[in-house]
Design a protein around this motif. Structure first.
Motif, mmCIF file in Angstrom:
data_model
loop_
_atom_site.group_PDB
_atom_site.id
_atom_site.type_symbol
_atom_site.label_atom_id
_atom_site.label_comp_id
_atom_site.label_asym_id
_atom_site.label_seq_id
_atom_site.Cartn_x
_atom_site.Cartn_y
_atom_site.Cartn_z
ATOM 1 N N LEU A 1 38.141 30.465 97.132
ATOM 2 C CA LEU A 1 37.173 30.440 96.033
ATOM 3 C C LEU A 1 36.185 31.596 96.164
ATOM 4 O O LEU A 1 35.831 32.239 95.165
ATOM 5 C CB LEU A 1 36.443 29.103 96.015
ATOM 6 C CG LEU A 1 37.312 27.876 95.735
ATOM 7 C CD1 LEU A 1 36.501 26.587 95.867
ATOM 8 C CD2 LEU A 1 37.937 27.954 94.344
ATOM 9 N N GLN A 2 35.732 31.870 97.384
ATOM 10 C CA GLN A 2 34.785 32.974 97.568
ATOM 11 C C GLN A 2 35.428 34.323 97.286
ATOM 12 O O GLN A 2 34.780 35.218 96.730
ATOM 13 C CB GLN A 2 34.218 32.961 98.985
ATOM 14 C CG GLN A 2 33.095 31.950 99.169
ATOM 15 C CD GLN A 2 32.254 32.245 100.394
ATOM 16 O OE1 GLN A 2 32.515 31.693 101.451
ATOM 17 N NE2 GLN A 2 31.251 33.086 100.261
ATOM 18 N N ARG A 3 36.675 34.486 97.675
ATOM 19 C CA ARG A 3 37.348 35.758 97.405
ATOM 20 C C ARG A 3 37.481 36.000 95.907
ATOM 21 O O ARG A 3 37.401 37.137 95.439
ATOM 22 C CB ARG A 3 38.721 35.770 98.078
ATOM 23 C CG ARG A 3 38.655 35.952 99.596
ATOM 24 C CD ARG A 3 40.014 35.761 100.243
ATOM 25 N NE ARG A 3 39.981 36.093 101.668
ATOM 26 C CZ ARG A 3 40.968 35.827 102.517
ATOM 27 N NH1 ARG A 3 42.088 35.224 102.087
ATOM 28 N NH2 ARG A 3 40.855 36.158 103.796
ATOM 29 N N LEU A 4 37.681 34.948 95.147
ATOM 30 C CA LEU A 4 37.797 35.077 93.698
ATOM 31 C C LEU A 4 36.457 35.385 93.031
ATOM 32 O O LEU A 4 36.405 36.049 91.996
ATOM 33 C CB LEU A 4 38.366 33.789 93.100
ATOM 34 C CG LEU A 4 39.876 33.591 93.192
ATOM 35 C CD1 LEU A 4 40.231 32.150 92.884
ATOM 36 C CD2 LEU A 4 40.585 34.539 92.232
ATOM 37 N N SER A 5 35.369 34.900 93.609
ATOM 38 C CA SER A 5 34.085 34.903 92.906
ATOM 39 C C SER A 5 33.064 35.890 93.441
ATOM 40 O O SER A 5 32.069 36.174 92.774
ATOM 41 C CB SER A 5 33.469 33.504 92.981
ATOM 42 O OG SER A 5 33.204 33.140 94.335
ATOM 43 N N CYS A 6 33.252 36.443 94.639
ATOM 44 C CA CYS A 6 32.176 37.156 95.332
ATOM 45 C C CYS A 6 31.643 38.337 94.542
ATOM 46 O O CYS A 6 30.447 38.643 94.623
ATOM 47 C CB CYS A 6 32.640 37.595 96.717
ATOM 48 S SG CYS A 6 33.930 38.878 96.710
ATOM 49 N N ASP A 7 32.491 39.014 93.770
ATOM 50 C CA ASP A 7 32.060 40.225 93.073
ATOM 51 C C ASP A 7 31.783 39.993 91.596
ATOM 52 O O ASP A 7 31.696 40.952 90.814
ATOM 53 C CB ASP A 7 33.105 41.332 93.244
ATOM 54 C CG ASP A 7 34.492 40.910 92.768
ATOM 55 O OD1 ASP A 7 34.672 39.733 92.396
ATOM 56 O OD2 ASP A 7 35.404 41.769 92.784
ATOM 57 N N ALA A 8 31.604 38.738 91.199
ATOM 58 C CA ALA A 8 31.353 38.423 89.796
ATOM 59 C C ALA A 8 29.898 38.666 89.429
ATOM 60 O O ALA A 8 28.988 38.401 90.216
ATOM 61 C CB ALA A 8 31.734 36.978 89.496
ATOM 62 N N ASP A 9 29.676 39.157 88.216
ATOM 63 C CA ASP A 9 28.321 39.343 87.696
ATOM 64 C C ASP A 9 27.678 38.012 87.328
ATOM 65 O O ASP A 9 26.458 37.859 87.411
ATOM 66 C CB ASP A 9 28.351 40.235 86.456
ATOM 67 C CG ASP A 9 28.906 41.611 86.745
ATOM 68 O OD1 ASP A 9 28.128 42.481 87.155
ATOM 69 O OD2 ASP A 9 30.125 41.807 86.581
ATOM 70 N N ILE A 10 28.498 37.067 86.888
ATOM 71 C CA ILE A 10 28.027 35.738 86.500
ATOM 72 C C ILE A 10 28.931 34.708 87.161
ATOM 73 O O ILE A 10 30.164 34.813 87.089
ATOM 74 C CB ILE A 10 28.055 35.543 84.970
ATOM 75 C CG1 ILE A 10 27.140 36.567 84.282
ATOM 76 C CG2 ILE A 10 27.650 34.128 84.586
ATOM 77 C CD1 ILE A 10 27.262 36.580 82.766
ATOM 78 N N TRP B 1 22.037 38.511 97.249
ATOM 79 C CA TRP B 1 21.342 39.638 96.624
ATOM 80 C C TRP B 1 19.836 39.542 96.840
ATOM 81 O O TRP B 1 19.170 40.552 97.061
ATOM 82 C CB TRP B 1 21.692 39.699 95.143
ATOM 83 C CG TRP B 1 23.143 39.988 94.918
ATOM 84 C CD1 TRP B 1 24.160 39.095 94.774
ATOM 85 C CD2 TRP B 1 23.757 41.279 94.822
ATOM 86 N NE1 TRP B 1 25.358 39.724 94.606
ATOM 87 C CE2 TRP B 1 25.141 41.071 94.623
ATOM 88 C CE3 TRP B 1 23.266 42.580 94.874
ATOM 89 C CZ2 TRP B 1 26.039 42.126 94.483
ATOM 90 C CZ3 TRP B 1 24.157 43.632 94.724
ATOM 91 C CH2 TRP B 1 25.527 43.402 94.543
ATOM 92 N N SER B 2 19.287 38.332 96.785
ATOM 93 C CA SER B 2 17.858 38.163 97.056
ATOM 94 C C SER B 2 17.524 38.546 98.496
ATOM 95 O O SER B 2 16.500 39.178 98.774
ATOM 96 C CB SER B 2 17.437 36.709 96.786
ATOM 97 O OG SER B 2 17.571 36.386 95.425
ATOM 98 N N GLY C 1 22.595 41.148 91.523
ATOM 99 C CA GLY C 1 24.024 41.395 91.431
ATOM 100 C C GLY C 1 24.860 40.223 90.975
ATOM 101 O O GLY C 1 26.019 40.397 90.590
ATOM 102 N N SER C 2 24.289 39.022 91.021
ATOM 103 C CA SER C 2 25.076 37.852 90.633
ATOM 104 C C SER C 2 24.163 36.805 90.015
ATOM 105 O O SER C 2 23.269 36.282 90.680
ATOM 106 C CB SER C 2 25.803 37.252 91.842
ATOM 107 O OG SER C 2 26.531 36.093 91.475
ATOM 108 N N ILE C 3 24.380 36.518 88.741
ATOM 109 C CA ILE C 3 23.669 35.424 88.063
ATOM 110 C C ILE C 3 24.482 34.163 88.329
ATOM 111 O O ILE C 3 25.508 33.924 87.697
ATOM 112 C CB ILE C 3 23.560 35.693 86.551
ATOM 113 C CG1 ILE C 3 22.815 36.994 86.293
ATOM 114 C CG2 ILE C 3 22.883 34.528 85.849
ATOM 115 C CD1 ILE C 3 22.831 37.427 84.843
#
Length: 371
Positions: free
Chosen positions: A154-163, A218-219, A234-236
């Motif tokens: 799940l993290q590999r799929l989502s880590c670089d998502a903007d949202i 990001w924070s 970087g990620s909402i």
């Protein structure tokens, strides 16, 4: 639309599970990641993601997608297969008692050693560098168990998502959301479209839940480097609590899927004009200001106040009825705010949390989430 399959580690001979991700729209621009029912017994999100997939398919066919939207409707096949005496055990893995929505990799810790010396005065360059470091670091992780492989996939799929939108629900509850206070101006339109009755803000509620491991990274990097290098939001990332476990209906799913479509239209991921933005039901409040209501005795739980109701201090929220002693103990709140969640069990044990009220003044510290 493309479908990808992600095998999990086989936990036993003759047994293997996998995840499926559905990819809509072009890659290379904005990326949106949406999953539902990470707690496998929280099914409103699974139906909402089904409704959303139908909408995205139509938008893709009409060439209206300006970014990639990744949907994982079933992110927890382990929990879906856990049943005991007719009851689904979807929140905790039965082998370890581990919450499925805790203990994801700390992305800030993984990427910090990789980006030292690579950041510049260009915020876009830094965002790209950080996302690449996330992908590389997660690619090097080796899971040892089926549960670890599920979390890592799940993290590999989502880590670089903007949202990142993580669809959950409470036992019983009104629509509410959790997000990072740094992101509230960008998340508020989503709260409006969803008609969220409470919006709960926390930078780090402890435990590395799925939504927080994205925005908190990001924070954390901004806190570390902002005096030298610009680090963007970087990620909402948002946890959306789609009411209660029994609130599974086509009407709710249609409303929730359309709210997400309107929000993505606002963000430019979908081409078009978003619908008029509704008013915000109530201002956002700190998660640290939420008051857990605890039963001091055991007995039959009888609620007096519906979920989603604004309550003033001292309101009669519920009764605990002891049929042996002919005793009724009334539970009252101390905090003004929205009663946003209630327990679904109607028998209270001593010390059980029966409800929560979203208050405006923070007073709790440490771990802010339910177990």
């Amino acid at each position: 639309m493309q479908i990808q399959t992600h095998p999990l580690i086989s936990p036993a001979l003759g047994t293997e599970r996998h995840l499926q991700s559905f990819h809509y729209g072009p890659s290379g621009a904005q990326k949106v990641y949406i999953q539902s029912s990470l707690h496998a017994d929280e099914l409103p999100g699974m139906l909402a993601s089904w409704a959303l997939r139908r909408k995205l398919a139509a938008l893709e066919a009409a060439n209206k997608l300006r970014g990639e939207v990744v949907i994982v409707p079933v992110p927890n096949p382990i929990g879906l297969n856990q049943h005991l005496l007719g009851q689904m055990i979807g929140r905790f893995e039965t082998n370890t008692a581990s919450n499925f929505n805790r203990n994801f990799h700390d992305l800030a810790a993984l990427v910090t050693p990789r980006i030292e010396g690579r950041l510049t005065g260009d915020a876009a360059h830094n965002a790209s560098t950080i996302r690449a470091a996330m992908r590389d670091a997660l690619a090097e992780q080796t899971p040892r168990t089926e549960l670890e492989s599920q979390r890592l996939a799940l993290q590999r799929l989502s880590c670089d998502a903007d949202i990142v939108l993580d669809l959950h629900c409470d036992f019983e509850g009104a629509m509410h959301i959790y997000t990072n206070p740094d992101l509230w101006p960008e998340v508020e339109p989503l709260a409006r479209y969803l008609d969220a009755k409470a919006s709960l803000l926390a930078l780090n509620s402890i435990g590395n839940p799925f939504d927080e491991i994205h925005s908190f990274c990001w924070s954390e990097l901004r806190a570390r480097y902002s005096d030298r290098y610009p680090i963007p939001h970087g990620s909402i990332s948002v946890t959306i609590e789609l009411r209660g476990q029994a609130d599974v209906s086509y009407g709710h799913a249609e409303h929730d899927a359309q709210a997400i479509v309107e929000y993505l239209t606002c963000r430019g991921v979908i081409d078009g004009t978003p619908a008029h933005m509704p008013p915000l039901a109530h201002p956002a409040t700190p998660l640290a200001g939420s008051e857990p209501l605890i039963s001091p005795v055991s007995g039959v739980l009888v609620f007096r106040t519906p979920a989603g109701t604004w309550v003033e201090p001292g309101q009669e929220i519920a009764d605990i009825v002891d049929p042996l002693l002919d005793r009724v103990v009334t539970i009252k709140n101390n905090t003004a705010g929205v009663l946003y969640a209630r327990h679904k069990t109607r028998f209270a044990t001593t010390g059980m949390e029966i409800a929560r009220v979203a208050g405006a003044t923070p007073f709790r510290t440490g771990s802010l989430l339910s177990p």
